[in-house]
Design a protein around this motif. Structure first.
Motif, PDB file in Angstrom:
ATOM      1  N   LYS A   1      -4.724  22.678   2.209  1.00 29.55           N
ATOM      2  CA  LYS A   1      -3.993  24.087   1.635  1.00 29.55           C
ATOM      3  C   LYS A   1      -2.623  23.814   1.242  1.00 29.55           C
ATOM      4  O   LYS A   1      -2.034  24.945   0.733  1.00 29.55           O
ATOM      5  N   GLY A   2      -2.162  22.560   0.902  1.00 28.14           N
ATOM      6  CA  GLY A   2      -1.004  22.493   0.467  1.00 28.14           C
ATOM      7  C   GLY A   2      -0.940  22.062  -1.092  1.00 28.14           C
ATOM      8  O   GLY A   2      -1.932  22.136  -1.680  1.00 28.14           O
ATOM      9  N   VAL A   3       0.223  21.626  -1.690  1.00 26.95           N
ATOM     10  CA  VAL A   3       0.277  21.620  -2.983  1.00 26.95           C
ATOM     11  C   VAL A   3      -0.447  20.302  -3.580  1.00 26.95           C
ATOM     12  O   VAL A   3      -1.153  20.475  -4.603  1.00 26.95           O
ATOM     13  N   SER A   4      -0.605  19.270  -2.605  1.00 30.97           N
ATOM     14  CA  SER A   4      -0.935  18.115  -3.045  1.00 30.97           C
ATOM     15  C   SER A   4      -2.705  18.326  -3.181  1.00 30.97           C
ATOM     16  O   SER A   4      -3.274  17.767  -3.979  1.00 30.97           O
ATOM     17  N   GLN A   5      -3.243  19.046  -2.109  1.00 32.01           N
ATOM     18  CA  GLN A   5      -4.630  19.314  -2.213  1.00 32.01           C
ATOM     19  C   GLN A   5      -4.924  20.420  -3.415  1.00 32.01           C
ATOM     20  O   GLN A   5      -6.011  20.247  -3.996  1.00 32.01           O
ATOM     21  N   GLN A   6      -4.027  21.200  -3.636  1.00 29.52           N
ATOM     22  CA  GLN A   6      -4.435  22.155  -4.865  1.00 29.52           C
ATOM     23  C   GLN A   6      -4.264  21.040  -6.186  1.00 29.52           C
ATOM     24  O   GLN A   6      -5.229  21.599  -7.042  1.00 29.52           O
ATOM     25  N   LEU A   7      -3.361  20.387  -6.449  1.00 29.56           N
ATOM     26  CA  LEU A   7      -3.419  19.397  -7.578  1.00 29.56           C
ATOM     27  C   LEU A   7      -4.653  18.589  -7.638  1.00 29.56           C
ATOM     28  O   LEU A   7      -5.348  18.490  -8.507  1.00 29.56           O
TER      29      LEU A   7
ATOM     30  N   VAL B   1       0.936  -1.227  -0.044  1.00 27.98           N
ATOM     31  CA  VAL B   1       0.033   0.071  -0.135  1.00 27.98           C
ATOM     32  C   VAL B   1       0.886   1.282  -0.002  1.00 27.98           C
ATOM     33  O   VAL B   1       1.792   1.316   0.786  1.00 27.98           O
ATOM     34  N   MET B   2       0.657   2.104  -1.221  1.00 29.10           N
ATOM     35  CA  MET B   2       1.550   3.122  -1.281  1.00 29.10           C
ATOM     36  C   MET B   2       0.759   4.515  -1.527  1.00 29.10           C
ATOM     37  O   MET B   2      -0.145   4.497  -2.165  1.00 29.10           O
ATOM     38  N   SER B   3       1.474   5.667  -1.363  1.00 27.45           N
ATOM     39  CA  SER B   3       0.966   6.951  -1.647  1.00 27.45           C
ATOM     40  C   SER B   3       2.108   7.920  -2.388  1.00 27.45           C
ATOM     41  O   SER B   3       3.069   7.613  -1.483  1.00 27.45           O
ATOM     42  N   PHE B   4       1.693   8.299  -3.341  1.00 28.00           N
ATOM     43  CA  PHE B   4       3.067   9.040  -3.990  1.00 28.00           C
ATOM     44  C   PHE B   4       3.154  10.374  -3.411  1.00 28.00           C
ATOM     45  O   PHE B   4       4.217  10.805  -2.804  1.00 28.00           O
ATOM     46  N   LEU B   5       2.131  11.027  -2.843  1.00 26.34           N
ATOM     47  CA  LEU B   5       2.301  12.577  -1.963  1.00 26.34           C
ATOM     48  C   LEU B   5       1.700  12.288  -0.690  1.00 26.34           C
ATOM     49  O   LEU B   5       0.612  11.497  -0.482  1.00 26.34           O
ATOM     50  N   ARG B   6       2.173  13.260   0.035  1.00 24.84           N
ATOM     51  CA  ARG B   6       1.564  13.453   1.235  1.00 24.84           C
ATOM     52  C   ARG B   6       0.419  14.762   1.578  1.00 24.84           C
ATOM     53  O   ARG B   6       0.789  15.723   0.801  1.00 24.84           O
ATOM     54  N   PHE B   7      -0.638  14.203   1.768  1.00 21.83           N
ATOM     55  CA  PHE B   7      -1.710  15.151   1.515  1.00 21.83           C
ATOM     56  C   PHE B   7      -1.765  16.274   2.864  1.00 21.83           C
ATOM     57  O   PHE B   7      -1.513  15.836   4.017  1.00 21.83           O
ATOM     58  N   THR B   8      -1.763  17.462   2.441  1.00 25.39           N
ATOM     59  CA  THR B   8      -1.934  18.649   3.357  1.00 25.39           C
ATOM     60  C   THR B   8      -2.837  19.491   3.128  1.00 25.39           C
ATOM     61  O   THR B   8      -2.821  19.794   2.008  1.00 25.39           O
TER      62      THR B   8
ATOM     63  N   ALA C   1      -2.091   1.936  -4.904  1.00 22.64           N
ATOM     64  CA  ALA C   1      -1.280   3.011  -4.848  1.00 22.64           C
ATOM     65  C   ALA C   1      -2.176   4.311  -5.076  1.00 22.64           C
ATOM     66  O   ALA C   1      -3.223   4.091  -5.891  1.00 22.64           O
ATOM     67  N   VAL C   2      -2.218   5.221  -4.528  1.00 21.31           N
ATOM     68  CA  VAL C   2      -2.988   6.613  -4.652  1.00 21.31           C
ATOM     69  C   VAL C   2      -2.154   7.847  -4.728  1.00 21.31           C
ATOM     70  O   VAL C   2      -0.834   7.828  -4.622  1.00 21.31           O
ATOM     71  N   ILE C   3      -2.756   8.921  -5.285  1.00 20.08           N
ATOM     72  CA  ILE C   3      -1.970  10.212  -5.594  1.00 20.08           C
ATOM     73  C   ILE C   3      -1.635  10.606  -4.159  1.00 20.08           C
ATOM     74  O   ILE C   3      -0.254  11.247  -3.879  1.00 20.08           O
ATOM     75  N   ALA C   4      -2.524  10.712  -3.126  1.00 22.45           N
ATOM     76  CA  ALA C   4      -2.158  11.307  -1.884  1.00 22.45           C
ATOM     77  C   ALA C   4      -2.883  10.687  -0.849  1.00 22.45           C
ATOM     78  O   ALA C   4      -4.093   9.954  -0.864  1.00 22.45           O
ATOM     79  N   ALA C   5      -2.339  10.876   0.292  1.00 22.42           N
ATOM     80  CA  ALA C   5      -2.809  10.092   1.510  1.00 22.42           C
ATOM     81  C   ALA C   5      -2.474  10.909   2.710  1.00 22.42           C
ATOM     82  O   ALA C   5      -1.125  11.492   2.550  1.00 22.42           O
ATOM     83  N   GLY C   6      -3.178  11.039   3.698  1.00 21.50           N
ATOM     84  CA  GLY C   6      -2.841  11.737   4.925  1.00 21.50           C
ATOM     85  C   GLY C   6      -3.751  12.019   5.753  1.00 21.50           C
ATOM     86  O   GLY C   6      -4.690  11.534   5.677  1.00 21.50           O
ATOM     87  N   ARG C   7      -3.622  13.011   6.607  1.00 18.05           N
ATOM     88  CA  ARG C   7      -4.586  13.465   7.383  1.00 18.05           C
ATOM     89  C   ARG C   7      -5.480  14.408   6.845  1.00 18.05           C
ATOM     90  O   ARG C   7      -5.160  15.429   6.224  1.00 18.05           O
ATOM     91  N   TYR C   8      -6.882  14.124   6.832  1.00 13.09           N
ATOM     92  CA  TYR C   8      -7.848  15.058   6.197  1.00 13.09           C
ATOM     93  C   TYR C   8      -8.754  15.768   7.121  1.00 13.09           C
ATOM     94  O   TYR C   8      -8.862  15.424   8.213  1.00 13.09           O
TER      95      TYR C   8
END
Length: 232
Positions: free
Chosen positions: A76-82, A67-74, A225-232
């Motif tokens: 108002k961060g770059v990952s959320q914007q994209l 189980v993998m994620s490319f980006l860390r979600f934050t 695999a996902v683009i982003a994962a983290g605390r939402y």
């Protein structure tokens, strides 16, 4: 490679700009400029794909794989914007570029020929018609092209579900438990090693439902695999 006169004219009148910072792109840049690519919050999940907090989320709900994620979600961060641009602002090319970047990263870390096929979490046809594309499929196709592993849409979403955003973890799991099925056009899935791709991972409920459907059809291994994962 030189542009034609017409391409030069279009580039002058309608310059290509970075999807993130809006700076004009050079010829060798596709959707994101090199500076914004350098600022992407890349995770290290590909270094510990069997032992991380994303694996813990799905433990006991499906047969665990990588189980993998490319980006860390934050927020108002770059990952959320994209992700917002990709899902809601008609920017499917962002998914393709992020997939390509991640595919090359995986190749550089020993994942060459690791999977038989890459599969995206499907949208319901109604939502697909409304959006025009599946953002998870764009990411999957980018990975597929970079790694030279075939993309195939093995799954079909047969039941329309509303957004999961305000649902609890248990409600999310119940909401998607029986909405996926293996596409009727696919006859042989037994023994396949599959990379299942989605845009984001929150509770993992959607990925679990898809993985269980694939396992029931005879797929031997389902990695995620996902683009982003983290605390939402």
């Amino acid at each position: 490679m030189r542009f034609t006169f017409w391409e030069d004219f279009l580039a002058l009148v309608f310059p290509k700009t970075c999807a993130s910072c809006k700076r004009s792109l050079f010829d060798f840049e596709k959707t994101l400029c090199k500076a914004c690519i350098g600022r992407l919050p890349i995770t290290n999940y590909h270094l510990q794909p069997q032992n991380n907090d994303l694996v813990t989320k799905i433990m006991g709900l499906t047969k665990p794989g990588l189980v993998m994620s490319f980006l860390r979600f934050t927020k108002k961060g770059v990952s959320q914007q994209l992700l917002h641009l990709l899902k809601y602002k008609n920017k499917p090319e962002i998914g393709l570029e992020l997939g390509s970047l991640y595919g090359h990263l995986l190749l550089n870390h020993g994942f060459k020929d690791y999977w038989d096929v890459i599969v995206a979490v499907p949208l319901h046809p109604q939502k697909m018609r409304r959006r025009g594309y599946n953002q998870s499929e764009q990411f999957a196709r980018g990975i597929s092209e970079a790694m030279n592993i075939p993309f195939e849409q093995l799954l079909h979403r047969s039941i329309y579900t509303e957004t999961q955003t305000k649902k609890s973890r248990i409600e999310r799991i119940q909401n998607v438990a029986a909405v996926f099925e293996v596409a009727k056009s696919r006859h042989a899935t037994s023994g396949l090693c599959v990379l299942l791709v989605d845009d984001v991972m929150t509770t993992g409920a959607t990925l679990v439902a898809c993985a269980n459907t694939l396992h029931q059809s005879g797929v031997a291994q389902v990695d995620m695999a996902v683009i982003a994962a983290g605390r939402y």
